[in-house]
Enzyme design. Sequence first.
Site, PDB file in Angstrom:
ATOM      1  N   ASN A 110      88.561  21.740  36.828  1.00  0.00           N
ATOM      2  CA  ASN A 110      89.973  21.543  37.169  1.00  0.00           C
ATOM      3  C   ASN A 110      90.845  22.682  36.665  1.00  0.00           C
ATOM      4  OD1 ASN A 110      89.301  19.254  38.498  1.00  0.00           O
ATOM      5  ND2 ASN A 110      90.359  17.837  37.137  1.00  0.00           N
ATOM      6  N   GLU A 111      90.379  23.376  35.638  1.00  0.00           N
ATOM      7  CA  GLU A 111      91.106  24.572  35.190  1.00  0.00           C
ATOM      8  C   GLU A 111      91.052  25.665  36.258  1.00  0.00           C
ATOM      9  OE1 GLU A 111      90.410  21.937  31.976  1.00  0.00           O
ATOM     10  OE2 GLU A 111      88.908  22.867  33.301  1.00  0.00           O
ATOM     11  N   MET A 127      73.131  27.010  42.367  1.00  0.00           N
ATOM     12  CA  MET A 127      74.056  28.082  42.000  1.00  0.00           C
ATOM     13  C   MET A 127      74.105  28.287  40.493  1.00  0.00           C
ATOM     14  SD  MET A 127      77.309  27.531  44.596  1.00  0.00           S
ATOM     15  CE  MET A 127      77.335  25.739  44.702  1.00  0.00           C
ATOM     16  N   GLU A 144      83.481  20.715  50.124  1.00  0.00           N
ATOM     17  CA  GLU A 144      82.858  20.147  48.923  1.00  0.00           C
ATOM     18  C   GLU A 144      83.910  19.507  48.016  1.00  0.00           C
ATOM     19  OE1 GLU A 144      79.927  21.363  45.181  1.00  0.00           O
ATOM     20  OE2 GLU A 144      80.389  22.837  46.745  1.00  0.00           O
ATOM     21  N   GLU A 203      73.592  28.599  36.559  1.00  0.00           N
ATOM     22  CA  GLU A 203      72.529  29.091  35.685  1.00  0.00           C
ATOM     23  C   GLU A 203      72.865  28.752  34.236  1.00  0.00           C
ATOM     24  OE1 GLU A 203      71.343  32.863  38.584  1.00  0.00           O
ATOM     25  OE2 GLU A 203      71.985  33.250  36.515  1.00  0.00           O
ATOM     26  N   PRO A 204      71.883  28.837  33.328  1.00  0.00           N
ATOM     27  CA  PRO A 204      72.141  28.475  31.933  1.00  0.00           C
ATOM     28  C   PRO A 204      73.348  29.188  31.319  1.00  0.00           C
ATOM     29  CG  PRO A 204      69.795  28.707  32.287  1.00  0.00           C
ATOM     30  CD  PRO A 204      70.458  29.130  33.559  1.00  0.00           C
ATOM     31  N   GLY A 205      73.616  30.423  31.758  1.00  0.00           N
ATOM     32  CA  GLY A 205      74.744  31.153  31.186  1.00  0.00           C
ATOM     33  C   GLY A 205      75.885  31.368  32.154  1.00  0.00           C
ATOM     34  N   HIS A 215      89.373  -4.203  29.607  1.00  0.00           N
ATOM     35  CA  HIS A 215      88.201  -5.083  29.540  1.00  0.00           C
ATOM     36  C   HIS A 215      87.880  -5.474  28.097  1.00  0.00           C
ATOM     37  CE1 HIS A 215      87.335  -4.091  33.756  1.00  0.00           C
ATOM     38  NE2 HIS A 215      86.362  -4.973  33.745  1.00  0.00           N
ATOM     39  N   ILE A 233      70.908  21.188  38.552  1.00  0.00           N
ATOM     40  CA  ILE A 233      70.726  21.122  39.999  1.00  0.00           C
ATOM     41  C   ILE A 233      70.518  19.678  40.444  1.00  0.00           C
ATOM     42  CG2 ILE A 233      69.457  22.007  41.972  1.00  0.00           C
ATOM     43  CD1 ILE A 233      71.038  24.094  40.215  1.00  0.00           C
TER      44      ILE A 233
END
Length: 392
Positions: free
Chosen positions: A379-380, A136, A255, A138-140, A351, A168
């Site tokens: 989450n926005e 789904m 999902e 894409e670079p932009g 730790h 992907i």
Amino acid sequence: MSKVASEGKQTTRRFLGEEHQIFRQAFKKFLEKEAVPYIDQWEEDRLVPLTFWKKLGEQGFLCPWADERYGGLNADFGYSVVMTEELVNIGIGQSAAIGLHNDIIMPYIQNYGNEEQKSRWIPGAVSGEIMSAVAMTEPGTGSDLAAIKTTAVRQGDYFVLNGEKTFISNGILANLIIVAVKTDQKAVPGHKGISLIVVEEGTPGFKRGKKLNKIGMHAQDTAELIFEDALVPVENLLGEENKGFYYLMEKLQQERLMISITALNSAKRILDITLNYVKERKVFGKPVGSFQNTQFKLAELATEIKIGQTFLDDLIVKHIAKENVVTEVSMSKWWITELAKKAANECLQLHGGYGYMEEYEIARWYRDVAVMSIYAGTNEIMKSIIAGKLGI
């Protein structure tokens, strides 16, 4: 009803029965033999080998929900929950990409594919011959799916695909990829022109770009995919043309629920390894766990995890009953993933310097949980969905 271990006690979970526990033990035993000894190597290699994938298929751990006529077990969603929990318990979580294949990608084929497509692809997905991916982003274009630019133009018996996808998961090894494309570039609004087309390995004009180097989830290969006049048969259209956006939206509930399950169990795993550490590690002659600050921090986390588990289990029951819980799942996705990040941050601090060392499991969790608040809708975006349901 069944009893399952949680924080050392037995608790009832409505959606799990005896058969789920038998399956859990089988899967746990499989992972101890076939995964645990190799996780460090997979992290270094930046992928899980196909040999492991084939073994998963041979043992019935891929797409167990599939119908028996395709080689599946007709299993319910409870089996997916069990598998996710056990993958987290060995410290790999979603990095193995099993849940991605089983519960996010292949259900598109099951729900929107025709009988010929199901018969062609589901048996291989069950046996391990097929590893799937969904393309789904894409670079932009990330969360704004309607703005994708990858196109599919019909020419006779083929769609001609042009465009580029990025981030992907399974992108290097997958041999079956569901690609979101624009089949109607003039559609207004833009989401009405999106379709889903299945691209198979060996498709002319399809190639993989570079394997991307992420800060976490190293065992899951992530790549760029490139389509340059890629020729895909018309029969690889999934569902109806220009209905792809709606299909994607329908499947986002599961999902995001899967991510919530992974995040909650990641927080539990982080808490468990930290409890063990603070009991053994001594400073100023006393166990780290004897200090009030440590006790309060871990008490708070244990409480929030318990609250999250109660809410999440209720959502799982409703999801299995096919109820629409989009708003509640959006709530769980943002709140539980933030809880996982909080747990990783505070437990790494407990730790001390050792938490920053690769030999300690907390370091891996600190990296891996970071992306959970980003993918499958940031989450926005989750908060925007919730606000919309509130009428504001």
